[in-house]
Design a protein around this motif. Structure first.
Motif, short mmCIF file in Angstrom:
data_model
loop_
_atom_site.label_atom_id
_atom_site.label_comp_id
_atom_site.label_asym_id
_atom_site.label_seq_id
_atom_site.Cartn_x
_atom_site.Cartn_y
_atom_site.Cartn_z
N PRO B 78 0.81 -1.23 0.00
CA PRO B 78 0.00 0.00 0.00
C PRO B 78 0.83 1.28 0.00
O PRO B 78 0.52 2.22 -0.73
CB PRO B 78 -0.84 -0.12 1.28
CG PRO B 78 -0.16 -1.12 2.12
CD PRO B 78 0.58 -2.02 1.21
N THR B 79 1.90 1.31 0.81
CA THR B 79 2.60 2.58 0.97
C THR B 79 3.46 2.91 -0.25
O THR B 79 3.52 4.05 -0.69
CB THR B 79 3.50 2.56 2.21
OG1 THR B 79 4.30 1.39 2.16
CG2 THR B 79 2.70 2.55 3.48
N ALA B 82 1.36 3.94 -3.24
CA ALA B 82 0.86 5.30 -3.18
C ALA B 82 1.97 6.33 -3.35
O ALA B 82 1.71 7.53 -3.31
CB ALA B 82 0.14 5.53 -1.84
N LYS B 83 3.21 5.87 -3.54
CA LYS B 83 4.37 6.75 -3.71
C LYS B 83 4.42 7.83 -2.63
O LYS B 83 4.41 9.03 -2.91
CB LYS B 83 4.34 7.42 -5.08
CG LYS B 83 4.66 6.43 -6.17
CD LYS B 83 4.78 7.14 -7.50
CE LYS B 83 4.63 6.15 -8.62
NZ LYS B 83 3.89 6.67 -9.75
N LEU B 84 4.42 7.38 -1.39
CA LEU B 84 4.42 8.34 -0.29
C LEU B 84 5.73 9.12 -0.25
O LEU B 84 6.76 8.64 -0.69
CB LEU B 84 4.26 7.60 1.03
CG LEU B 84 2.94 6.90 1.23
CD1 LEU B 84 2.90 6.28 2.61
CD2 LEU B 84 1.81 7.91 1.10
#
Lengths: 290, 294
Positions: B78-79, B82-84
């Protein structure tokens, strides 16, 4: 029960908001997460504790002392550790690593010098509770709640009504243009850190009174960082909303579900938020700049 | 002698974890504050398999690696998808590390906070030596491969790398899985070296140690972090200082490195026989050129 949980949640949320404001202020100007803020809050709590218990200064003066002390520490922190990096325009990642270094350094410095004892503040608020629509509310929760929101409102007035506040808001949009228009960036960054530190000191004393004073109490501030992220890093109203939401949700989870999973819940919440809404509720999402 | 062998074994184990993290932090440019969790997963998986099910040591180690790699998907998918931002990702890993510890403390098979005592002692010095040489060699090849070069491109400039056709998510995910697998292996070796594990061993202190070693050794160097972690473990052993002073020093090292030499001790260089040769050549060249420069 419900109302009591709500008020407790709101007061924790108020303290989270106080701390989150510090993260957001710094982030809005310098675009990095100041992980050292938690340690400044912890040191503020220690200053408050020692002023009140060793120097017998009384609550109001110790309170002010903690705020001033934390603000000064934040200023020293930025001047010694961050300024060299800011001046050579280092990427935000380097600033973040430095902030972590400062936090690890200070936290363990307290460990080896003051020790890992848990100190509790002398009783300031009577243990008695206030009856409010049939539920018991502790005066401390009420005081923390009201005082947090007064302080944040004062900050709001400072940022919108004064010249310096306008400069800070301008710099949060574009530092280069703001400095071209004659804002002294060095001074502005100093003031932002003093403000963040002062709010940290305030929050530190509340945390110390509510829980206890110990070296790793900065861990609680990770929640404040989560609050800031949920509300949108860099946005002050966002920090307040995020703080309140997190405080209330967390209290409800620990009362109605289980207090063991409280922290796991907060961290899962932030990951969920980051994935669905990376800008937070009110923030502007900035990709790391090229 | 026994004692020195012990210190060297610990260094070897930590080198495996550090080298893994250096692929992720040093070469791919993402910061993790929870890598101790991967060591914990590897340690518990391997220990439970040998302790309760009598699985052969090597298979248990592999299972630990596999488990760490699988769990890294849970946090990474997930992280990274999302290209955090870097610091958001760091806080996510911090939360992940904490969550893993809470889970380990509340499962029944891990025996909670009391830990698992009496794990067989399979990790001897030769075993550690063989594994760390293999991992370092594999990591070197990994970095020199196409994926390694892609990772460096992503670290230097993610947008430009994406425009050049590199799948950022895939590169980041792969290096996370690789580093998690290394962490899992190190954890498995660690459990069978100490014969006892408990969740409190895998706190943020361990994550900090690994991260500090990578930053201090040089983000973009493989030998730098190896040298740094060896110093981090050997020096306090020699000086016999308390654990807490060690952490004070890590904090100070992080700050000073960032201020004075953000590329770390080794910078982007590697320590090898060729570099020694270059050093001597340069010295000789400097001496001959010295007169003119003065």
């Amino acid at each position: 029960m419900f109302l009591q949980t709500l008020i407790t949640g709101l007061s924790i949320g108020g303290i989270y908001a106080l701390m989150a404001v510090g993260y957001s202020l710094v982030f809005s100007i310098l675009n990095f997460s100041n992980f050292a803020h938690g340690t400044i809050i912890m040191l503020g709590a220690y200053i408050g504790y020692f002023l009140i218990s060793s120097f017998k200064l009384g609550f109001p003066f110790s309170f002010i002392g903690a705020i001033v002390g934390a603000a000064l520490l934040a200023l020293i922190n930025v001047r010694l550790a961050y300024s060299p990096l800011i001046n050579r325009k280092a990427p935000p990642l380097y600033l973040m690593i430095t902030a972590m270094g400062v936090s690890i350094f200070l936290e363990n410095m307290v460990y080896v010098t003051v020790g890992s004892h848990f100190y509790s503040f002398p009783e300031i608020f009577k243990q008695s509770t206030i009856k409010f629509f049939g539920s018991d509310i502790s005066p401390l929760d009420l005081f923390a709640l009201i005082f947090s929101f007064i302080a944040i409102f004062a900050l709001h007035l400072f940022l919108t009504r004064t010249k310096m506040g306008t400069a800070i808001r301008a710099a949060s949009y574009d530092m280069t243009v703001a400095s071209l228009n004659g804002v002294n960036m060095n001074k502005l960054i100093g003031i932002v850190f003093i403000l963040a530190g002062a709010f940290g000191g305030l929050a530190g004393v509340f945390l110390g009174v509510k829980y206890m004073v110990y070296p790793t109490m900065g861990w609680i501030t990770n929640k404040a960082y989560i609050a800031a992220v949920i509300g949108g890093l860099g946005s002050l109203p966002g920090a307040v909303i995020g703080g309140v939401i997190l405080g209330v949700l967390e209290t409800f989870v620990s009362v109605y579900v289980s207090s063991v999973i409280r922290d796991v819940f907060s961290f899962s919440l932030v990951i969920l938020f980051l994935v669905i809404l990376p800008a937070g509720l009110l923030g502007k999402y900035l990709e790391e700049k090229v | 002698m026994e004692y020195i062998y012990g210190v060297i074994s610990v260094i070897g184990i930590e080198i495996i974890a550090t080298v893994g993290l250096s692929v992720f932090t040093g070469f791919t440019g993402l910061f993790s504050l929870g890598h101790a969790a991967f060591m914990a997963i590897g340690a518990y998986t391997a220990a439970i398999l040998t302790y309760f099910y009598n699985v052969p040591f090597i298979l248990a180690l592999l299972a630990g690696m596999l488990m760490s790699a699988l769990v890294s998907f849970v946090i990474g998918f997930p992280t990274l998808r999302a290209k955090l931002r870097g610091d958001y990702f760091a806080i996510a890993t911090l939360g992940f590390g904490e969550a893993i510890r809470v889970i380990l403390e509340n499962l029944s098979i891990t025996q909670g906070a009391r830990g698992l005592p009496g794990i067989s002692h399979f990790t001897t010095l030769p075993v550690v030596a063989i594994f760390s040489v293999i991992v370092v060699w594999m990591t070197r090849n990994f970095i020199l491969s196409k994926f390694g070069r892609n990772a460096i491109a992503v670290r230097e400039d993610a947008v430009a790398a994406e425009m050049a056709g590199i799948d950022i998510f895939r590169v980041r995910m792969l290096s996370l899985v690789y580093s998690a697998a290394c962490g899992g292996l190190a954890g498995g070796l660690f459990a069978h070296y100490l014969n006892f594990i408990q969740p409190a061993m895998f706190t943020s202190i361990l994550s900090t140690q690994l991260t500090s070693a990578v930053v201090a050794g040089g983000m973009g160097s493989l030998t730098g972090p190896i040298i740094a972690i060896s110093f981090f473990i050997a020096v306090p052993e020699v000086l016999r200082v308390a654990n807490m002073w060690r952490l004070v020093a890590y904090g100070l090292i992080l700050v000073l490195i960032m201020i004075y030499r953000p590329s770390g001790i080794m910078g982007y260089h590697e320590l090898s026989f060729a570099s020694f040769k270059n050093l001597f050549n340069r010295k000789a060249a400097n001496q001959s050129a010295g007169g003119r420069r003065m």
